[in-house]
Design a protein around this motif. Structure first.
Motif, PDB file in Angstrom:
ATOM      1  N   ILE A   1      29.174  -9.330  43.558  1.00 44.56           N
ATOM      2  CA  ILE A   1      27.903  -9.955  43.176  1.00 44.56           C
ATOM      3  C   ILE A   1      27.168  -9.106  42.137  1.00 44.56           C
ATOM      4  O   ILE A   1      26.993  -7.895  42.333  1.00 44.56           O
ATOM      5  CB  ILE A   1      27.011 -10.142  44.436  1.00 44.56           C
ATOM      6  CG1 ILE A   1      27.702 -11.041  45.465  1.00 44.56           C
ATOM      7  CG2 ILE A   1      25.643 -10.685  44.056  1.00 44.56           C
ATOM      8  CD1 ILE A   1      27.984 -12.446  45.005  1.00 44.56           C
ATOM      9  N   PRO A   2      26.719  -9.704  41.041  1.00 41.12           N
ATOM     10  CA  PRO A   2      25.915  -8.960  40.063  1.00 41.12           C
ATOM     11  C   PRO A   2      24.659  -8.381  40.736  1.00 41.12           C
ATOM     12  O   PRO A   2      24.025  -9.051  41.559  1.00 41.12           O
ATOM     13  CB  PRO A   2      25.534 -10.021  39.027  1.00 41.12           C
ATOM     14  CG  PRO A   2      26.615 -11.048  39.137  1.00 41.12           C
ATOM     15  CD  PRO A   2      26.981 -11.081  40.596  1.00 41.12           C
TER      16      PRO A   2
ATOM     17  N   THR B   1      18.899 -12.017  47.865  1.00 37.15           N
ATOM     18  CA  THR B   1      18.362 -13.248  48.447  1.00 37.15           C
ATOM     19  C   THR B   1      18.809 -14.514  47.724  1.00 37.15           C
ATOM     20  O   THR B   1      18.903 -15.568  48.347  1.00 37.15           O
ATOM     21  CB  THR B   1      16.826 -13.198  48.497  1.00 37.15           C
ATOM     22  OG1 THR B   1      16.314 -13.019  47.167  1.00 37.15           O
ATOM     23  CG2 THR B   1      16.338 -12.068  49.390  1.00 37.15           C
ATOM     24  N   VAL B   2      19.103 -14.412  46.446  1.00 36.95           N
ATOM     25  CA  VAL B   2      19.561 -15.571  45.677  1.00 36.95           C
ATOM     26  C   VAL B   2      21.017 -15.375  45.252  1.00 36.95           C
ATOM     27  O   VAL B   2      21.886 -16.176  45.595  1.00 36.95           O
ATOM     28  CB  VAL B   2      18.661 -15.820  44.444  1.00 36.95           C
ATOM     29  CG1 VAL B   2      19.188 -16.990  43.627  1.00 36.95           C
ATOM     30  CG2 VAL B   2      17.212 -16.056  44.864  1.00 36.95           C
ATOM     31  N   GLY B   3      21.269 -14.301  44.505  1.00 37.15           N
ATOM     32  CA  GLY B   3      22.606 -14.070  43.959  1.00 37.15           C
ATOM     33  C   GLY B   3      23.706 -14.050  45.001  1.00 37.15           C
ATOM     34  O   GLY B   3      24.764 -14.667  44.820  1.00 37.15           O
TER      35      GLY B   3
ATOM     36  N   TRP C   1      20.731  -2.870  46.177  1.00 31.51           N
ATOM     37  CA  TRP C   1      20.697  -3.926  45.174  1.00 31.51           C
ATOM     38  C   TRP C   1      19.793  -3.493  44.041  1.00 31.51           C
ATOM     39  O   TRP C   1      18.819  -2.774  44.262  1.00 31.51           O
ATOM     40  CB  TRP C   1      20.147  -5.226  45.776  1.00 31.51           C
ATOM     41  CG  TRP C   1      20.951  -5.783  46.894  1.00 31.51           C
ATOM     42  CD1 TRP C   1      20.718  -5.644  48.236  1.00 31.51           C
ATOM     43  CD2 TRP C   1      22.127  -6.586  46.787  1.00 31.51           C
ATOM     44  NE1 TRP C   1      21.672  -6.311  48.966  1.00 31.51           N
ATOM     45  CE2 TRP C   1      22.550  -6.894  48.098  1.00 31.51           C
ATOM     46  CE3 TRP C   1      22.861  -7.076  45.715  1.00 31.51           C
ATOM     47  CZ2 TRP C   1      23.683  -7.681  48.346  1.00 31.51           C
ATOM     48  CZ3 TRP C   1      23.985  -7.849  45.974  1.00 31.51           C
ATOM     49  CH2 TRP C   1      24.378  -8.146  47.275  1.00 31.51           C
ATOM     50  N   GLU C   2      20.072  -3.965  42.847  1.00 32.65           N
ATOM     51  CA  GLU C   2      19.205  -3.659  41.720  1.00 32.65           C
ATOM     52  C   GLU C   2      17.827  -4.285  41.918  1.00 32.65           C
ATOM     53  O   GLU C   2      16.808  -3.654  41.647  1.00 32.65           O
ATOM     54  CB  GLU C   2      19.835  -4.132  40.412  1.00 32.65           C
ATOM     55  CG  GLU C   2      21.035  -3.289  40.012  1.00 32.65           C
ATOM     56  CD  GLU C   2      21.665  -3.748  38.714  1.00 32.65           C
ATOM     57  OE1 GLU C   2      20.983  -4.400  37.888  1.00 32.65           O
ATOM     58  OE2 GLU C   2      22.858  -3.461  38.527  1.00 32.65           O
ATOM     59  N   LYS C   3      17.805  -5.538  42.388  1.00 32.19           N
ATOM     60  CA  LYS C   3      16.523  -6.194  42.681  1.00 32.19           C
ATOM     61  C   LYS C   3      16.698  -7.129  43.879  1.00 32.19           C
ATOM     62  O   LYS C   3      17.822  -7.509  44.220  1.00 32.19           O
ATOM     63  CB  LYS C   3      15.976  -6.930  41.465  1.00 32.19           C
ATOM     64  CG  LYS C   3      16.856  -7.992  40.884  1.00 32.19           C
ATOM     65  CD  LYS C   3      16.246  -8.545  39.587  1.00 32.19           C
ATOM     66  CE  LYS C   3      16.969  -9.750  39.076  1.00 32.19           C
ATOM     67  NZ  LYS C   3      18.289  -9.558  38.554  1.00 32.19           N
TER      68      LYS C   3
ATOM     69  N   MET D   1      15.426  -0.182  42.453  1.00 35.18           N
ATOM     70  CA  MET D   1      16.481  -0.324  43.450  1.00 35.18           C
ATOM     71  C   MET D   1      15.851  -0.805  44.754  1.00 35.18           C
ATOM     72  O   MET D   1      14.789  -0.345  45.147  1.00 35.18           O
ATOM     73  CB  MET D   1      17.176   1.024  43.645  1.00 35.18           C
ATOM     74  CG  MET D   1      18.445   0.984  44.426  1.00 35.18           C
ATOM     75  SD  MET D   1      19.849   0.149  43.684  1.00 35.18           S
ATOM     76  CE  MET D   1      20.122   1.067  42.208  1.00 35.18           C
ATOM     77  N   VAL D   2      16.530  -1.714  45.417  1.00 33.65           N
ATOM     78  CA  VAL D   2      16.084  -2.274  46.692  1.00 33.65           C
ATOM     79  C   VAL D   2      17.150  -1.979  47.737  1.00 33.65           C
ATOM     80  O   VAL D   2      18.350  -2.129  47.474  1.00 33.65           O
ATOM     81  CB  VAL D   2      15.872  -3.801  46.572  1.00 33.65           C
ATOM     82  CG1 VAL D   2      15.612  -4.433  47.926  1.00 33.65           C
ATOM     83  CG2 VAL D   2      14.728  -4.102  45.622  1.00 33.65           C
TER      84      VAL D   2
END
Length: 102
Positions: A32-33, A63-65, A56-58, A1-2
């Motif tokens: 967002i996934p 940063t991208v998703g 966020w999960e990652k 987790m982030v």
């Protein structure tokens, strides 16, 4: 987790409008996934200062998703004009966690 963390300095006098628009914008980020939750906290010492925390999960989920998505453009349109200065966004991972359970 982030954990994403941003200190948001909202233009004075715009706090109520910002909170209203943030409630709408929160619906965008939730789609967002990899999104795992968020909270917006208002500073007790400075009425136009907020703390945004997003789980966020990652890192790439944010940063991208999120940042490269169509919904980010809507988020930007609703919120970015409230900030002065523009917030610095940082990401953290848990090293140690202790919580008291009631």
């Amino acid at each position: 987790m982030v954990l994403e963390m941003a200190i948001l300095q909202v233009i004075k006098g715009e706090e109520q409008n910002f909170e209203r628009d943030f409630a709408i914008a929160g619906q965008f980020i939730q789609s967002i996934p990899g999104y795992a939750g968020h909270s917006l906290r208002k500073c007790l010492e400075e009425e136009n200062k907020y703390l945004l925390l997003v789980d966020w999960e990652k890192l790439e989920d944010h940063t991208v998703g999120f940042r490269e998505s169509e919904v980010y453009l809507e988020w930007k349109k609703l919120l970015h004009h409230y900030y002065n200065p523009f917030p610095i966004v940082e990401h953290y991972e848990t090293v140690l966690e202790n919580k008291k359970h009631f």
